[in-house]
Design a protein around this motif. Sequence first.
Motif, PDB file in Angstrom:
ATOM      1  N   GLY A   1     118.863  -4.642  39.264  1.00 43.99           N
ATOM      2  CA  GLY A   1     119.822  -3.543  39.351  1.00 43.99           C
ATOM      3  C   GLY A   1     119.464  -2.583  40.480  1.00 43.99           C
ATOM      4  O   GLY A   1     120.336  -2.118  41.220  1.00 43.99           O
ATOM      5  N   GLY A   2     118.189  -2.295  40.626  1.00 50.89           N
ATOM      6  CA  GLY A   2     117.742  -1.418  41.705  1.00 50.89           C
ATOM      7  C   GLY A   2     118.004  -2.016  43.069  1.00 50.89           C
ATOM      8  O   GLY A   2     118.451  -1.321  43.994  1.00 50.89           O
ATOM      9  N   LYS A   3     117.740  -3.317  43.223  1.00 48.45           N
ATOM     10  CA  LYS A   3     118.000  -3.979  44.507  1.00 48.45           C
ATOM     11  C   LYS A   3     119.498  -3.985  44.820  1.00 48.45           C
ATOM     12  O   LYS A   3     119.893  -3.754  45.972  1.00 48.45           O
ATOM     13  N   LEU A   4     120.331  -4.244  43.811  1.00 48.09           N
ATOM     14  CA  LEU A   4     121.775  -4.264  44.014  1.00 48.09           C
ATOM     15  C   LEU A   4     122.279  -2.876  44.406  1.00 48.09           C
ATOM     16  O   LEU A   4     123.070  -2.736  45.348  1.00 48.09           O
ATOM     17  N   LEU A   5     121.812  -1.853  43.714  1.00 45.17           N
ATOM     18  CA  LEU A   5     122.214  -0.488  44.039  1.00 45.17           C
ATOM     19  C   LEU A   5     121.742  -0.104  45.439  1.00 45.17           C
ATOM     20  O   LEU A   5     122.485   0.514  46.214  1.00 45.17           O
ATOM     21  N   SER A   6     120.535  -0.492  45.762  1.00 43.72           N
ATOM     22  CA  SER A   6     119.991  -0.191  47.089  1.00 43.72           C
ATOM     23  C   SER A   6     120.811  -0.876  48.187  1.00 43.72           C
ATOM     24  O   SER A   6     121.151  -0.248  49.204  1.00 43.72           O
ATOM     25  N   SER A   7     121.154  -2.153  47.976  1.00 42.18           N
ATOM     26  CA  SER A   7     121.936  -2.850  48.995  1.00 42.18           C
ATOM     27  C   SER A   7     123.354  -2.285  49.100  1.00 42.18           C
ATOM     28  O   SER A   7     123.924  -2.229  50.192  1.00 42.18           O
TER      29      SER A   7
ATOM     30  N   MET B   1     124.182   0.885  48.586  1.00 41.72           N
ATOM     31  CA  MET B   1     124.050   2.167  49.302  1.00 41.72           C
ATOM     32  C   MET B   1     123.824   1.924  50.792  1.00 41.72           C
ATOM     33  O   MET B   1     124.350   2.670  51.634  1.00 41.72           O
ATOM     34  N   ASP B   2     123.046   0.888  51.132  1.00 44.92           N
ATOM     35  CA  ASP B   2     122.851   0.542  52.540  1.00 44.92           C
ATOM     36  C   ASP B   2     124.178   0.127  53.175  1.00 44.92           C
ATOM     37  O   ASP B   2     124.486   0.511  54.303  1.00 44.92           O
ATOM     38  N   LEU B   3     124.968  -0.656  52.443  1.00 52.07           N
ATOM     39  CA  LEU B   3     126.267  -1.086  52.946  1.00 52.07           C
ATOM     40  C   LEU B   3     127.189   0.123  53.137  1.00 52.07           C
ATOM     41  O   LEU B   3     127.916   0.205  54.128  1.00 52.07           O
ATOM     42  N   LYS B   4     127.128   1.070  52.214  1.00 56.28           N
ATOM     43  CA  LYS B   4     127.963   2.273  52.317  1.00 56.28           C
ATOM     44  C   LYS B   4     127.602   3.079  53.561  1.00 56.28           C
ATOM     45  O   LYS B   4     128.473   3.612  54.247  1.00 56.28           O
ATOM     46  N   GLU B   5     126.286   3.171  53.862  1.00 53.55           N
ATOM     47  CA  GLU B   5     125.827   3.930  55.029  1.00 53.55           C
ATOM     48  C   GLU B   5     126.147   3.220  56.335  1.00 53.55           C
ATOM     49  O   GLU B   5     126.597   3.827  57.298  1.00 53.55           O
ATOM     50  N   LYS B   6     125.930   1.903  56.373  1.00 51.03           N
ATOM     51  CA  LYS B   6     126.096   1.141  57.608  1.00 51.03           C
ATOM     52  C   LYS B   6     127.560   0.819  57.897  1.00 51.03           C
ATOM     53  O   LYS B   6     127.978   0.826  59.054  1.00 51.03           O
TER      54      LYS B   6
END
Length: 161
Positions: free
Chosen positions: A18-24, A26-31
């Motif tokens: 879940g943490g990895k999915l949320l992190s990815s 958020m990265d997609l949202k930023e990039k």
Amino acid sequence: MSNEENAKKTVDAAKETGGKLLSSMMDLKEKSPKVFFGVVGGVVFLLLVIMLSGDDSGTISGPSAKNLVAGQRYVLKNPNTYEIESPIKLLPVPGSMAAFDDSEDDGKGKVESCRRIAQGTSVIITGFQDFAGKKNAFVNVQVDDGQCKGSSGWISAIDVQ
């Protein structure tokens, strides 16, 4: 390995995933915010389509209406019971609540009152009454055989077969 250890490892793995999915995400949202919001919109659209695409094949239907004809002979049969001994009550007024009031029959035999007619008795339809927007919901019948021959009253149309 005990069940508690297995459960702890499973919970830890779920938290990590879940943490990895949320992190990815958020990265997609930023990039690339357009892609992120496109994915979110697509998921919401799919959920709406699934929720709104129900089908009515599971609806429950009751006894089907028959095309009853005045002057014709029919047989009394209650589709709501399996007991052949269960009588059908003739009512003085269509749809009256007296159908459940046995006080008028106290002290009288079934033959005397002729209000309780056995299933399978032959009747002739003499009239109809609409109710609550349903055409011919109640039927006026005249008993055509047995000890109560000639008696008449109202019954529900589903009791005539």
